[in-house]
Scaffold this motif. Structure first.
Motif, mmCIF file in Angstrom:
data_model
loop_
_atom_site.group_PDB
_atom_site.id
_atom_site.type_symbol
_atom_site.label_atom_id
_atom_site.label_comp_id
_atom_site.label_asym_id
_atom_site.label_seq_id
_atom_site.Cartn_x
_atom_site.Cartn_y
_atom_site.Cartn_z
ATOM 1 N N HIS A 194 45.897 63.883 7.853
ATOM 2 C CA HIS A 194 45.639 62.635 8.564
ATOM 3 C C HIS A 194 44.856 61.748 7.609
ATOM 4 C CE1 HIS A 194 44.719 59.671 11.508
ATOM 5 N NE2 HIS A 194 43.421 59.959 11.553
ATOM 6 N N PRO A 195 45.366 60.579 7.234
ATOM 7 C CA PRO A 195 44.761 59.770 6.171
ATOM 8 C C PRO A 195 43.505 59.029 6.636
ATOM 9 C CG PRO A 195 46.651 58.636 7.064
ATOM 10 C CD PRO A 195 46.612 59.971 7.745
ATOM 11 N N ARG A 196 42.453 59.785 6.845
ATOM 12 C CA ARG A 196 41.179 59.205 7.266
ATOM 13 C C ARG A 196 40.078 60.181 6.881
ATOM 14 N NH1 ARG A 196 42.434 55.127 7.920
ATOM 15 N NH2 ARG A 196 43.296 54.874 9.990
ATOM 16 N N VAL A 197 38.889 59.677 6.575
ATOM 17 C CA VAL A 197 37.714 60.526 6.350
ATOM 18 C C VAL A 197 36.864 60.466 7.609
ATOM 19 C CG1 VAL A 197 35.641 60.889 4.968
ATOM 20 C CG2 VAL A 197 37.768 60.180 3.863
ATOM 21 N N LEU A 198 36.607 61.626 8.206
ATOM 22 C CA LEU A 198 35.890 61.705 9.476
ATOM 23 C C LEU A 198 34.571 62.445 9.303
ATOM 24 C CD1 LEU A 198 38.832 62.697 11.848
ATOM 25 C CD2 LEU A 198 38.017 60.394 11.289
ATOM 26 N N HIS A 199 33.572 62.024 10.066
ATOM 27 C CA HIS A 199 32.314 62.764 10.114
ATOM 28 C C HIS A 199 32.518 64.083 10.857
ATOM 29 C CE1 HIS A 199 29.495 60.056 8.269
ATOM 30 N NE2 HIS A 199 29.932 59.042 8.985
ATOM 31 N N ALA A 235 33.361 64.865 4.264
ATOM 32 C CA ALA A 235 33.300 63.417 4.092
ATOM 33 C C ALA A 235 32.669 62.990 2.777
ATOM 34 C CB ALA A 235 32.525 62.792 5.260
ATOM 35 N N TRP A 236 31.805 63.813 2.181
ATOM 36 C CA TRP A 236 31.063 63.385 0.990
ATOM 37 C C TRP A 236 31.634 63.990 -0.293
ATOM 38 C CZ3 TRP A 236 28.857 65.073 5.569
ATOM 39 C CH2 TRP A 236 28.360 64.027 6.370
ATOM 40 N N GLY A 237 32.836 64.537 -0.223
ATOM 41 C CA GLY A 237 33.540 64.989 -1.411
ATOM 42 C C GLY A 237 34.545 63.914 -1.818
ATOM 43 N N ASP A 238 34.306 63.277 -2.940
ATOM 44 C CA ASP A 238 35.158 62.162 -3.381
ATOM 45 C C ASP A 238 36.411 62.734 -4.036
ATOM 46 O OD1 ASP A 238 36.147 59.716 -4.071
ATOM 47 O OD2 ASP A 238 34.697 59.323 -5.655
ATOM 48 N N SER A 239 37.390 63.038 -3.196
ATOM 49 C CA SER A 239 38.610 63.709 -3.640
ATOM 50 C C SER A 239 39.825 62.888 -3.215
ATOM 51 C CB SER A 239 38.696 65.106 -3.013
ATOM 52 O OG SER A 239 40.005 65.615 -3.056
ATOM 53 N N PRO A 240 40.903 62.927 -3.994
ATOM 54 C CA PRO A 240 42.126 62.230 -3.565
ATOM 55 C C PRO A 240 42.709 62.797 -2.276
ATOM 56 C CG PRO A 240 42.245 62.838 -5.890
ATOM 57 C CD PRO A 240 41.050 63.530 -5.326
ATOM 58 N N HIS A 241 42.242 63.986 -1.877
ATOM 59 C CA HIS A 241 42.788 64.642 -0.686
ATOM 60 C C HIS A 241 41.724 64.802 0.393
ATOM 61 C CE1 HIS A 241 46.126 65.353 -3.340
ATOM 62 N NE2 HIS A 241 45.366 66.045 -4.154
ATOM 63 N N ALA A 242 40.722 63.937 0.403
ATOM 64 C CA ALA A 242 39.647 64.039 1.382
ATOM 65 C C ALA A 242 40.187 63.836 2.797
ATOM 66 C CB ALA A 242 38.568 63.013 1.079
ATOM 67 N N GLY A 471 30.617 53.803 4.244
ATOM 68 C CA GLY A 471 31.002 52.555 3.595
ATOM 69 C C GLY A 471 30.067 52.148 2.473
ATOM 70 N N ALA A 472 28.854 52.703 2.468
ATOM 71 C CA ALA A 472 27.884 52.346 1.434
ATOM 72 C C ALA A 472 27.996 53.245 0.204
ATOM 73 C CB ALA A 472 26.471 52.439 2.002
ATOM 74 N N ARG A 476 35.381 56.783 -5.602
ATOM 75 C CA ARG A 476 36.317 56.412 -6.662
ATOM 76 C C ARG A 476 37.707 56.982 -6.432
ATOM 77 N NH1 ARG A 476 34.762 58.564 -11.937
ATOM 78 N NH2 ARG A 476 33.887 60.311 -10.729
ATOM 79 N N HIS A 477 37.788 58.132 -5.728
ATOM 80 C CA HIS A 477 39.062 58.833 -5.621
ATOM 81 C C HIS A 477 39.659 58.794 -4.214
ATOM 82 C CE1 HIS A 477 38.406 60.344 -9.644
ATOM 83 N NE2 HIS A 477 37.221 60.791 -9.281
ATOM 84 N N VAL A 478 38.846 58.669 -3.191
ATOM 85 C CA VAL A 478 39.361 58.580 -1.831
ATOM 86 C C VAL A 478 40.025 57.218 -1.649
ATOM 87 C CG1 VAL A 478 38.790 58.549 0.629
ATOM 88 C CG2 VAL A 478 37.601 60.130 -0.910
ATOM 89 N N PRO A 479 41.270 57.172 -1.217
ATOM 90 C CA PRO A 479 41.913 55.874 -0.988
ATOM 91 C C PRO A 479 41.088 54.995 -0.035
ATOM 92 C CG PRO A 479 43.528 57.642 -0.894
ATOM 93 C CD PRO A 479 42.187 58.308 -0.963
ATOM 94 N N ALA A 480 40.967 53.723 -0.378
ATOM 95 C CA ALA A 480 40.127 52.813 0.397
ATOM 96 C C ALA A 480 40.531 52.746 1.858
ATOM 97 C CB ALA A 480 40.158 51.425 -0.231
ATOM 98 N N ALA A 481 41.833 52.843 2.117
ATOM 99 C CA ALA A 481 42.328 52.746 3.501
ATOM 100 C C ALA A 481 41.927 53.950 4.341
ATOM 101 C CB ALA A 481 43.848 52.610 3.498
ATOM 102 N N TRP A 482 41.484 55.030 3.710
ATOM 103 C CA TRP A 482 41.122 56.238 4.456
ATOM 104 C C TRP A 482 39.679 56.209 4.953
ATOM 105 C CZ3 TRP A 482 43.418 61.284 1.932
ATOM 106 C CH2 TRP A 482 44.799 61.106 1.695
ATOM 107 N N ARG A 483 38.859 55.290 4.443
ATOM 108 C CA ARG A 483 37.424 55.316 4.745
ATOM 109 C C ARG A 483 37.088 54.494 5.972
ATOM 110 N NH1 ARG A 483 35.907 53.122 -0.942
ATOM 111 N NH2 ARG A 483 37.655 54.054 -2.053
#
Length: 483
Positions: A194-199, A235-242, A471-472, A476-483
């Motif tokens: 699911h292309p989103r980063v969730l808490h 959520a705090w792992g900056d991965s292309p697959h977060a 958001g703060a 670098r690696h997580v797609p912007a649209a996922w955040r």
């Protein structure tokens, strides 16, 4: 007689923590191989405990334990530490003769230069083993999983509890899939995201949106479906697959793929319910002081060691110290500060200690806090977990100190190990029943042993490397649209 290799890299990397996690952090917690690894963890609720039990029940299996490494979550794994583990495991696997291998991985390991280190490890292990050997793995529920993972494996499973009290069960499920694969059965795997980063605050297994998804996954198992494992992501792992995903394994490809998509859709349908808002430290303290009688936990999840925190940010401690003697009996757990522990040792039990606390690794989350008090207790820092998480496993905090200033006591440790087990507090002579406020750098894992002991658990939004405001953070690696 199946000849099997076992290796382990259990590490969750917080890309925004102030410093990398070096090799000595692994040496201080887990850097083992061979029979020593199985002896240390035999009878514990851990992955290696499950391997030890599996080996004892199957004397016809020839199991070789290669390098097993673990450290508490923290800043990205140092490149040289990852290389040391990977090169040793790769060489062991490449010796040949193995029918299969089991890897105990986390799923959210990032290094200084590799944002998808678990995937790198799987690729290298697959190549070293060769095409005929079978390879399975287990993962933490908080893995940031790539859809490429099933193509490298012959089976896999993940934790199904949060707090994680089923590490051994996840390993056993993976080993059962390995057994089936070794018997010639072809298993199909599928992972969809699911292309989103969730808490992860609302991802507990006891109740809430993720509990419902786990229940749906469990109900679907049976027939061609052998394993259904949702992931919440980290959520705090900056991965292309977060972010969250669903992984399914079974004997037939079509139902496996259909169930993976269905579980992914179940996560997407509940996305809004994973959102969270928390009070600041002063407001959270007010709520804690107004809570019903009994032990009240006041948590700082932004510096939670099990989210990669440094156990060093000062905001919650500052709020407590500002109250002075108006506080009820309160324990603050903890600060990771070996220098402060040495200063307390020099002062001795009953001696005075004046020094600044917190903000040692970085001032980005607030400056240090002046402290003047008494050294109440010094310890060797070692105990065995008695709670449900990693039950029976040894913990080494290094030398520790307990300081007191009026009604407030502060625990200092030399090593960063989370304060989520009752024995952490017993070691320091703290009886939770005699305490009103337990301020802790912790989040959901704390609940495994303490939820039933507390009249209330209140979380505060403090500055820290696992802060609430994604958001703060400089992804670098997580797609912007996922955040």
């Amino acid at each position: 007689m199946p000849r099997i290799a076992v290796a382990r890299l259990w590490f969750e990397g917080n890309s925004f923590a102030p410093a990398p996690t070096p090799l000595h952090a692994f040496a201080g917690r887990e850097w083992l191989a061979g029979e020593e690894a199985l002896r240390r963890y035999a009878g514990t609720a851990t992955e290696l405990g499950a391997v030890a039990a599996w080996a004892a029940a199957r004397p016809d299996w020839d199991i070789t334990v290669l390098r097993c490494a673990a450290a508490q979550p923290g800043g990205p794994m140092a490149d040289d530490a990852f290389a040391a583990w990977l090169e040793e495991v790769e060489a062991g696997l490449a010796q040949g003769g193995f029918d299969g291998a089991y890897l105990s991985l986390h799923g959210a390991c990032v290094t200084e230069t590799d944002p998808e280190a678990d995937l790198t490890a799987l690729r290298r292990a697959r190549h070293a083993l060769g095409p005929r050997a079978r390879l399975v793995a287990s993962f933490d529920f908080h893995g940031n999983m790539s859809p490429q993972v099933p193509g490298l494996l012959d089976g896999a499973s993940a934790y199904r509890t949060y707090p994680h009290t089923d590490m051994d069960a996840a390993a056993t499920r993976a080993l059962r899939l390995l057994d089936r694969a070794l018997r010639g059965e072809r298993l199909h795997g599928c992972l969809v995201k699911h292309p989103r980063v969730l808490h992860s605050f609302h991802m507990r297994h006891a109740a809430g949106p993720m509990a419902e998804i786990w229940a749906e996954a469990a109900a679907a198992e049976g027939g061609p479906i052998l394993d259904a494992s949702p992931f919440g992501g980290f959520a705090w792992g900056d991965s292309p697959h977060a972010g969250p995903s669903a992984m399914v394994w079974g004997t037939e490809e079509v139902p496996v793929r259909a169930l993976a998509r269905r579980l992914r859709d179940a996560i997407a349908a509940r996305e809004a319910r994973f959102a969270v808002a928390l009070p600041g430290p002063e407001a959270a303290l007010e709520q804690a002081l107004a809570a019903p009688p009994g032990l009240v936990a006041l948590l700082d999840p932004a510096d939670n060691p099990l989210s990669g925190g440094a156990a060093d940010t000062p905001a919650l401690l500052r709020a407590l110290l500002d109250r002075g003697d108006a506080l009820p009996e309160t324990v603050f757990a903890f600060l990771h500060d070996a220098d402060a522990v040495r200063a307390a040792q020099a002062a001795g039990e009953g001696g005075r200690l004046e020094r600044a606390l917190g903000g040692r690794t970085t001032a980005a989350f607030g400056p240090p806090v002046p402290f003047a008090g008494v050294v109440e207790r010094l310890t060797h820092g070692r105990f065995l977990n008695s709670g449900p998480m990693e039950h029976g496993a040894p913990v080494d905090l290094g030398p520790t100190a307990l300081l007191r200033r009026g009604p407030l006591r502060v625990v200092l440790t030399s090593r960063k190990e989370a304060a989520v087990d009752p024995e952490f507090f017993a070691l320091h002579g703290i009886a939770p029943g005699a305490v009103r406020l337990l301020a802790n750098k912790a989040k959901n894992h704390f609940r495994a042993a303490f939820e039933a002991r507390c009249s209330a658990i209140i979380e505060a939004d403090c500055p820290g490397p696992a802060s609430l405001d994604l958001g703060a953070l400089p992804f670098r690696h997580v797609p912007a649209a996922w955040r």
